[in-house]
Design an enzyme around this catalytic site. Structure first.
Site, PDB file in Angstrom:
ATOM      1  N   TYR A   1       0.877  -1.333  -0.034  1.00 26.91           N
ATOM      2  CA  TYR A   1       0.064   0.075  -0.135  1.00 26.91           C
ATOM      3  C   TYR A   1       0.873   1.233  -0.088  1.00 26.91           C
ATOM      4  CZ  TYR A   1      -3.830   3.043   1.623  1.00 26.91           C
ATOM      5  OH  TYR A   1      -4.692   4.178   1.719  1.00 26.91           O
TER       6      TYR A   1
ATOM      7  N   TYR B   1      -2.090   5.054   9.206  1.00 27.40           N
ATOM      8  CA  TYR B   1      -1.258   3.805   8.600  1.00 27.40           C
ATOM      9  C   TYR B   1      -0.154   3.991   9.256  1.00 27.40           C
ATOM     10  CZ  TYR B   1      -1.090   0.015   5.435  1.00 27.40           C
ATOM     11  OH  TYR B   1      -0.846  -1.167   4.808  1.00 27.40           O
TER      12      TYR B   1
END
Ligand SMILES: NC(=O)c1ccc[n+]([C@@H]2O[C@H](COP(=O)([O-])OP(=O)(O)OC[C@H]3O[C@@H](n4cnc5c(N)ncnc54)[C@H](O)[C@@H]3O)[C@@H](O)[C@H]2O)c1
Length: 284
Positions: free
Chosen positions: A174, A185
């Site tokens: 990602y 994240y």
């Protein structure tokens, strides 16, 4: 499942190991279905209870059993009946080695592996702990499951003689491996950075030794899966990326098509971090 014909790729005679199917919505399921349509044979390795799990609490036992059962149901519903499945915990070397020994015993050999596995204990109950508050244990377990597992699985498969020369390994990643995203994240982003760096290093080592390719593919944010659905703020990220990506968000089938290409062809492509994200990664 209804078999359609792949317009481009013919994978007849090729076999792939697929990790990371939790349910029908798993990204790994889309990749598996695309490979099957192209004629590939599949073996699926899903998280489940093994003899190497010791002193499990009732809760952990129930979780592992439920996870494996969910995977089996998804495989039954979404893939052909000749797919074999194995329970494995990719954070336990002995479990990986057992699976690889059993696979070698069955006589199967692989032309590729999909690594589609991630876990981060700092994401829980709809929130994510700031990186500064991440404990050593939380950091190491995210690294272990989400990054080191690529190395452990690859090594075990090689030493069991399971990987054909010219095989292709793909790890799903990602954009948060590189950038500070608008949604949290954090700990998992650090682990994804390690995963991608590992993919590059393995590309060098395995390219030279066995002509094996190793690539990582970054996908759009996706809330359909269990892992994606647990990330706080990911729905807002989906909406933002849909708005700001030149093509809107990529679909799971777009990811699957690139993976199929990297598995079937793409022979000069290794050590790359590729994006299937509708172009979001070009934005400032
Ligand atoms: N969902 C997203 O937004 C998104 C975007 C880009 C990349 N990815 C990546 O795609 C991959 C698949 O995620 P997904 O969104 O399909 O979610 P998912 O929940 O369907 O898949 C994650 C898988 O990891 C498995 N897993 C966790 N710990 C394990 C262990 N110890 N041993 C073996 N398997 C283990 C789970 O059982 C599950 O099957 C992950 O690497 C994820 O980081 C997801």
């Amino acid at each position: 499942m209804m078999q359609k014909e792949s317009p481009v790729l013919n994978m007849a005679g090729r076999t792939f190991l697929i990790t990371g199917i939790a349910d029908q919505a798993s990204l790994a399921m889309s990749v598996a279905q695309t490979l099957e349509i192209a004629g590939a044979r599949l073996v699926v390795a899903g998280l489940g209870r093994t003899e190497h799990h010791r002193n499990l609490s009732e809760k952990s036992t129930a979780f592992l059993d439920r996870t494996f059962q969910g995977m089996q149901e998804a495989v039954q519903a979404g893939l052909s009946s000749d797919v074999t499945s194995y329970a494995v915990d990719l954070s336990l070397d002995a479990s990986i080695d057992d699976m690889c020994k059993a696979l070698a015993h069955s006589g199967v050999r692989f032309d590729g592996v999909l690594h589609s596995v991630a876990m981060d204990k700092t994401i829980r109950g709809g929130t994510a702990v700031p990186l500064l508050e991440t404990t050593r244990e939380e950091f190491l377990s995210a690294m272990d499951v989400s990054a080191y597992s690529l190395l452990a699985l690859t090594r075990s498969m090689l030493s069991a003689g399971l990987l054909n020369k010219g095989a292709s390994i793909i790890a799903l990643s990602y954009l948060g491996a590189e950038r500070v995203m608008h949604h949290p994240y954090r700990n998992i982003g650090v682990a994804k950075a390690a995963l991608e760096r590992m993919a590059r290093e393995l590309a060098q080592e395995l390219g030279v030794s066995d002509n094996i390719r190793v690539n990582a593919v970054r996908f759009s944010p996706y809330t359909g899966s269990k892992a994606g659905g647990a990330i706080p703020g990911l729905q807002e990220a989906v909406e933002r990326c849909e708005r700001e990506s030149p093509l809107g968000n990529a679909k799971a089938s777009d990811l699957a098509e690139l993976c199929a290409f990297l598995f079937a062809a793409g022979h000069g492509i290794t050590g790359q971090i590729l994006h299937v994200d509708g172009g979001y990664s070009i934005r400032g």
